[in-house]
Write a protein that holds these residues in place. Structure first.
Motif, PDB file in Angstrom:
ATOM      1  N   ILE A 312      -8.020  -9.468  14.190  1.00 18.32           N
ATOM      2  CA  ILE A 312      -8.105  -9.917  13.389  1.00 18.32           C
ATOM      3  C   ILE A 312      -8.784  -9.726  11.313  1.00 18.32           C
ATOM      4  N   CYS A 313      -8.233  -8.773  11.589  1.00 20.41           N
ATOM      5  CA  CYS A 313      -8.445  -8.289  10.319  1.00 20.41           C
ATOM      6  C   CYS A 313      -7.634  -8.196   9.339  1.00 20.41           C
ATOM      7  N   GLN A 314      -6.539  -7.833   9.458  1.00 19.40           N
ATOM      8  CA  GLN A 314      -5.556  -7.720   8.981  1.00 19.40           C
ATOM      9  C   GLN A 314      -4.719  -9.715   8.649  1.00 19.40           C
ATOM     10  N   VAL A 315      -5.161 -10.407   9.694  1.00 19.52           N
ATOM     11  CA  VAL A 315      -5.623 -11.880   9.086  1.00 19.52           C
ATOM     12  C   VAL A 315      -6.093 -11.809   7.800  1.00 19.52           C
ATOM     13  N   SER A 316      -7.898 -11.615   7.740  1.00 19.45           N
ATOM     14  CA  SER A 316      -8.355 -11.486   6.929  1.00 19.45           C
ATOM     15  C   SER A 316      -8.073 -10.956   5.590  1.00 19.45           C
ATOM     16  N   ALA A 339     -11.554   3.559   6.488  1.00 19.82           N
ATOM     17  CA  ALA A 339     -10.149   2.644   5.805  1.00 19.82           C
ATOM     18  C   ALA A 339      -8.845   2.336   6.580  1.00 19.82           C
ATOM     19  N   VAL A 340      -8.579   1.207   6.252  1.00 22.53           N
ATOM     20  CA  VAL A 340      -7.083   0.727   6.922  1.00 22.53           C
ATOM     21  C   VAL A 340      -6.319   0.730   6.805  1.00 22.53           C
ATOM     22  N   PRO A 345      -7.117   0.673  -0.784  1.00 18.96           N
ATOM     23  CA  PRO A 345      -8.847   0.578  -0.725  1.00 18.96           C
ATOM     24  C   PRO A 345      -9.036  -0.462  -1.700  1.00 18.96           C
ATOM     25  N   SER A 346     -10.730  -0.952  -1.264  1.00 18.44           N
ATOM     26  CA  SER A 346     -10.771  -2.070  -1.837  1.00 18.44           C
ATOM     27  C   SER A 346      -9.893  -3.674  -1.642  1.00 18.44           C
ATOM     28  N   ARG A 347      -8.646  -3.723  -1.207  1.00 16.73           N
ATOM     29  CA  ARG A 347      -7.780  -4.756  -1.183  1.00 16.73           C
ATOM     30  C   ARG A 347      -8.014  -5.363   0.567  1.00 16.73           C
ATOM     31  N   ASP A 348      -8.853  -5.021   1.295  1.00 20.39           N
ATOM     32  CA  ASP A 348      -9.402  -5.150   2.747  1.00 20.39           C
ATOM     33  C   ASP A 348     -10.366  -6.733   2.983  1.00 20.39           C
ATOM     34  N   HIS A 430     -10.899   9.489  10.390  1.00 20.03           N
ATOM     35  CA  HIS A 430     -10.720   8.942   9.013  1.00 20.03           C
ATOM     36  C   HIS A 430     -11.602  10.217   7.626  1.00 20.03           C
ATOM     37  N   THR A 431     -10.696   9.475   7.315  1.00 18.31           N
ATOM     38  CA  THR A 431     -10.781  10.127   5.012  1.00 18.31           C
ATOM     39  C   THR A 431     -12.246   9.879   4.944  1.00 18.31           C
TER      40      THR A 431
END
Length: 519
Positions: A312-316, A339-340, A345-348, A430-431
């Motif tokens: 659901i976070c990808q939808v958001s 990070a996804v 980065p910072s676009r999520d 994850h880095t």
């Protein structure tokens, strides 16, 4: 002169005798009045004094209840008993061919003045002056003294009942809405006027009936129906003509795809009026099977774990990027803990019930319309429409900048439940990153401003390697555990090889399996 003087003296003597006589008469009259008043007062006092000050006079009623001869406590208890009985009386609320039944107790029925009424009943004929008490008691010989009861119902309880059982029986209003054709054109579907229950009016109607007509028995009332206008009409939506912002991310596949489809479906078609705010969590939750979600994956304490609604976070996030291009007002936004991979980065924009939400507001003087889908190219797409008011020669872009990184480590752990020497990669490496997002504004293709739009911190998550210790000799296991404690890969491999040579499992060290969990 002597005769005149003699005449005057005679007149004076006569006047004095007359005044003396009048004074005596006045004193006698006053004495008589006092005697009469005193006699009457004593008679009235005797009359009103015959009643017990703690007992209610005869012919006194509270509502329909005869409380004559009761004490204040007895009257209050009798009223309470009546209230308990009355709570079971049924009210039938009629809505055309439907009957909605509820007990008075369900409607929050009460009589809050019972103790006051019992006190007033006892005091009648016992307070004030003797004269007033006498008049009150004499009046009781000819007619009853009735104290009016005060009945109430609980407004919230009545409205809750109407909302649950009556309102659904009516066709409510339907807002005008927008549909989108495959070619991207928009259609407006007209609004429809509806009906609803006049809830405030019914609370008052029930209260009025109980206090003015009710006879302590079951009763029925007609429900008041009123017209209800839709909140959004065609004229509002005729202003929605332009694409304000859009964004796409790859929808992928698997169980997660189902959650993307369900989540974006709940956002699709939403219209926000000027100044209205949207919460993505409130709109898309709850995340369970009943509401169309399946078990996907999500971040939890630095790990990727199974979770209903995972994705659901990808939808958001996709909506967040469309919203910032549309230059909506961002009220609340959080980065993920790690990070996804579907945006920079910072676009999520992360969602976590009760902890993190993505909320935004429509800052424009006209409505906006949200369109969302997974298209034929398997792209999760969100488009925000409205009335474009920004200058034609102005454009914006967002640039992600990574300020620093922190590489993840590999941590070895002994696994007594695994065969000696076997290795399995677990965890979610994850880095770590520090990042920020720049908003860049152009006019006629020339950059005129560059401002920091948000900053984000993503923690690193180490790779965990579980090393099996089961089945080795005591010496081999001890040596391997010592090597694991050193966190030196070469030392661990040497301990495993020595364990095989010294009587450990017959498999060669080179045959050890290394399995990475799906990331």
């Amino acid at each position: 002169m002597a005769s005149i003087k003699k005449h005057r003296d005679g007149r004076k003597r006569t006047g004095k005798r007359r005044k003396k006589k009048l004074k005596v008469i006045a004193m006698l009259a006053a004495a008589c009045l006092v005697a009469v008043f005193g006699g009457v007062y004593l008679a009235l006092s005797h009359y009103v004094g015959k009643t017990d000050k703690d007992v209610i006079c005869d012919n006194v009623f509270i509502g329909t209840m005869d409380v004559s001869g009761m004490t204040e406590r007895e009257a209050a208890e009798a009223l309470q008993a009546q209230l308990t009985t009355d709570e079971g009386r049924m009210a039938v609320l009629k809505l055309r061919e439907h009957n909605i039944e509820a007990s008075l107790k369900e409607l929050g029925f009460d009589s809050p003045d019972m103790k006051k009424l019992a006190k007033k009943a006892v005091d009648y004929g016992k307070k004030d002056s003797v004269w007033k008490r006498y008049r009150q008691m004499k009046k009781l010989e000819d007619e009853a003294y009735v104290l009016k009861e005060n009945y109430t119902v609980d407004e919230k309880a009545v409205k809750a009942l109407l909302e649950e059982k009556a309102v659904p029986l009516l066709q409510g209003p339907e807002d005008a809405y927008i549909t989108r054709n495959e070619d991207g054109t928009l259609n407006i579907v007209d609004e429809k006027e509806g009906e609803t229950i006049d809830e405030d009016g019914m609370v008052q109607n029930i209260s009025d009936y109980l206090n003015e007509e009710w006879k302590h028995e079951a009763f029925s009332l007609e429900l008041a129906v009123i017209k209800e206008k839709p909140e959004i009409v065609r004229a509002d939506l005729e202003q929605v003509t332009d694409e304000l912002g859009s964004y796409t991310t790859d929808a992928g596949g698997g169980q997660r795809w189902t959650n993307l489809k369900t989540g974006v479906g709940k956002l699709n078609g939403i219209i926000l009026k000027p100044g209205e705010e949207l919460s993505v969590y409130d709109t898309t939750a709850p995340y369970d099977e009943e509401h169309g979600y399946v078990e996907g994956t999500a971040y939890e304490n630095g790990q990727v774990v199974p979770s209903y609604g995972g994705g659901i976070c990808q939808v958001s996030t996709t909506l967040y990027n469309a919203a910032i291009y549309a230059e909506l007002e961002i009220v609340e936004r959080y980065p993920h803990s790690m990070a996804v991979d579907y945006v920079e980065p910072s676009r999520d924009a992360a969602i976590a019930g009760g902890v993190m939400d993505f909320r935004f507001k429509n800052p424009y003087p006209s409505p906006i319309y949200i369109f969302g889908e997974i298209d034929s190219a398997n792209q999760l797409r969100v488009v925000i429409y409205g009335k474009e008011t920004r200058p034609e020669n102005r454009s914006i872009e967002f640039e992600s900048e990574t300020l620093s990184t922190e590489n993840y480590s590999v941590t070895y752990k002994a696994a007594p439940n695994r065969t000696f020497g076997d290795m399995e990669y677990t965890g979610s490496p994850h880095t770590g990153r520090e990042a920020r997002l720049w908003k860049v504004v152009y006019e006629n293709g020339v950059e005129i401003s560059r401002d920091i739009f948000n900053t984000s911190t993503y923690t690193k998550s180490d790779q965990i390697v579980e090393v099996g210790t089961a089945g080795g000799s005591a010496a081999a296991v001890s040596a391997l555990e010592t090597a694991i404690a050193s966190q030196n890969r070469d030392a661990i491999n040497s301990a495993i090889q020595a364990g095989y040579s010294g009587g450990g499992p017959e498999e060669e060290a080179d045959s050890n399996t290394e399995t990475e969990t799906e990331q």
